[in-house]
Enzyme design. Structure first.
Site, PDB file in Angstrom:
ATOM      1  N   GLU A 136       0.809  -1.220   0.000  1.00 28.73           N
ATOM      2  CA  GLU A 136       0.000   0.000   0.000  1.00 28.73           C
ATOM      3  C   GLU A 136       0.846   1.275   0.000  1.00 28.73           C
ATOM      4  O   GLU A 136       0.596   2.189  -0.762  1.00 28.73           O
ATOM      5  CB  GLU A 136      -0.920   0.009   1.231  1.00 28.73           C
ATOM      6  CG  GLU A 136      -2.164  -0.836   1.081  1.00 28.73           C
ATOM      7  CD  GLU A 136      -3.169  -0.218   0.124  1.00 28.73           C
ATOM      8  OE1 GLU A 136      -3.027   0.963  -0.233  1.00 28.73           O
ATOM      9  OE2 GLU A 136      -4.107  -0.931  -0.283  1.00 28.73           O
ATOM     10  N   SER A 137       1.809   1.341   0.902  1.00 29.92           N
ATOM     11  CA  SER A 137       2.494   2.616   1.146  1.00 29.92           C
ATOM     12  C   SER A 137       3.996   2.493   1.289  1.00 29.92           C
ATOM     13  O   SER A 137       4.659   3.487   1.596  1.00 29.92           O
ATOM     14  CB  SER A 137       1.941   3.236   2.432  1.00 29.92           C
ATOM     15  OG  SER A 137       2.241   2.399   3.547  1.00 29.92           O
TER      16      SER A 137
END
Length: 532
Positions: A136-137
């Site tokens: 995701e990040s």
């Protein structure tokens, strides 16, 4: 030893592919917080208050203590079936040939990973989910996407509200490590239940939304087609998203098979959660805890400003070895010493904008701080001014900018913004402050990259959305990379799957401005590509 009920101890462990950066005595292992899981029912879930931290719970999960290495603890909890799909092999090949990407991810994750692993394990969920923030990040809590998703778990505002994440001028729960982890696991569990226990469908829905996945399932069933993840008509990003997680699980399960050697991460908490009871300035908190301001900000990325939210949450994450000193110092801190302000008495004809300029702050900050919704001041009025000694890190400045000036979000319509240069500012410093490539700033204002600025000079900071698309600002997530010895423009562009021409344009690189070790480069990486 179980600590006081006012503090709950959590989070991560050490470095990947390198020496351990955090060592604590084994007898000090304590547990993270119990939170009452919420199963939101539609949008009404956002109306309930976020569950608060409560009693330790690691003692309910003694199996977690059987491992010295946090990676071994994760591997023992991997639960997804092995799937043979070309899409997984393709993603695995990328990870295998880019171990430095994983190194950067886990260097950031060292603060948070223990907490995430323990929370996933406590719910009886597959421990592959502790790897989902890598996808995701890249385990960057300040990550922000063009779709306005934020934090380790990349919540967009609407979904954050659904799952009880508070977002206001002072604080963004989507970036709060503890709260966003709670919300993400709530969401994943709800999706798991919605899709009849199919975790792959839940993961796909986490990426693209449950409505799209359900429509695809309904279509396939209506046409007599298989309705598992691998046969659904989903966006390209989602078709790559699930294989990324499965490829990462496969690599982490047997790193030696792929020629990788992961240094052990101690299976110990990295931070403690301390009840602060009321608002507290972050620089003061860092001094009381005996830690650096940058470390405190990294552990408390949910705060948009120089202090915690006056309306809560009234808690702060500090390195576990500093927690006792922090608690003791808080007990002796006088209420008036929690925040440092200067004061300004308004004179005749003064405006809020003029006062903000005088103190190197913004009218929005002064209006919020002094409860001036209309932004008007009267002669003789005394205003609170943020202490000039508080210098926010660039990541926090960008987060605050998105709250103060929502039009700067790349997901919204952009109008032209003009900025007046202050004394001592340079093109580079203004570009950093506003999150704009220096090459773009120079081009918008017909300036050379090395040109000087004068106080009062007006610069165009934001142009039309079309001009920004031309610069690549809407093509992906803004990522910062620190140049290492031996890096070239070509090697970096290949690593992040952008063109060398784009990398040069975003950073004003030409034959007179070559890259050097330690230099920070900005790039915009598509959400469907790997990031680091």
């Amino acid at each position: 030893m179980v600590r006081t009920a006012l503090r709950v101890v959590c989070a991560a462990g050490a470095l990947l592919l390198g020496a351990c950066a955090h060592q604590t005595a084994r007898e000090r292992i304590v547990a993270p917080a119990v939170v009452a899981p919420t199963a939101p029912q539609g949008d009404s879930a956002g109306q309930a208050e976020s569950p608060s931290l409560a009693l330790p719970r690691e003692w309910q999960h003694q199996q977690g203590e059987d491992y010295d290495d946090l990676f071994d603890r994760m591997r023992a909890g991997f639960a997804f079936d092995e799937v043979q799909e070309p899409a997984i092999d393709q993603q695995l090949a990328w990870f295998e040939h880019n171990p430095d990407y994983l190194e950067r991810c886990f260097q950031r994750a060292q603060r948070y990973l223990y907490h995430v692993v323990t929370e996933v394990e406590a719910r009886g969920m597959p421990l592959e989910f502790a790897l989902l923030p890598v996808v995701e990040s890249a385990y960057e809590p300040f990550a922000y996407s063009p779709s306005r998703a934020a934090g380790l778990w990349q919540f967009i505002p609407a979904t954050g509200v659904r799952f009880g994440l508070k977002e206001d001028w002072w604080y963004d729960g989507r970036r709060d490590v503890v709260e966003s982890t709670r919300a993400a696991l709530d969401y994943l569990q709800a999706l798991h239940d919605q899709f009849d226990g199919d975790w792959l469908l839940a993961i796909a829905a986490y990426n693209v939304g449950e409505a799209w996945v359900q429509r695809s399932i309904d279509y396939n069933r209506a046409h007599g087609l298989p309705s598992d993840f691998w046969h659904l008509n989903l966006p390209a990003e989602t078709r790559a998203y699930v294989p990324k997680l499965l490829a990462l699980k496969r690599l982490m399960a047997e790193p030696e098979r792929y020629g990788l050697d992961f240094a052990a991460i101690p299976n110990e908490p990295y931070f403690a959660v301390v009840d602060t009871e009321s608002q507290l300035q972050l620089t003061i908190a860092a001094q009381l805890a005996g830690t650096s301001y940058d470390e405190l900000v990294a552990l408390n990325p949910g705060f948009n400003r120089w202090a915690s939210d006056p309306d809560g949450p009234h808690r702060m994450l500090v390195p576990i070895d500093n927690a006792d000193a922090f608690e003791a110092a808080l007990k002796t801190l006088a209420p008036e010493d929690r925040m440092h302000y200067e004061t300004h008495t308004v004179t005749a004809h003064e405006t809020l904008a003029a006062i903000a300029k005088q103190y190197d702050t913004s009218p929005a900050v002064l209006a919020k701080l002094n409860d001036l919704p209309a932004g008007r001041v009267t002669a003789g009025e005394t205003l609170k001014i943020p202490s000039l000694s508080v210098q926010l890190p660039e990541k926090v400045l960008l987060a605050a900018e998105r709250v103060d000036r929502p039009e700067t979000d790349t997901g919204r319509k952009q109008h032209q913004i003009v900025y007046r240069v202050r004394a001592g500012e340079t093109l580079n410093s203004i570009a950093r402050r506003h999150g704009v490539p220096v090459s773009t700033l120079a081009r918008l204002n017909n300036l050379s990259l090395g040109g000087s600025l004068t106080k009062g000079q007006r610069l165009i900071i934001k142009a039309s959305a079309r001009r920004y698309r031309d610069e690549g600002l809407q093509s992906g997530r803004r990522t910062l990379y620190t140049v290492r010895r031996g890096d070239t423009v070509y090697s970096i562009s290949r690593q992040f799957q952008v063109s060398a021409a784009q990398l040069k344009s975003w950073n004003g690189i030409n034959k007179n401005h070559q890259i050097r070790a330690g230099q920070r480069l900005v790039m915009y990486v598509d959400s469907g590509r790997q990031q680091g």
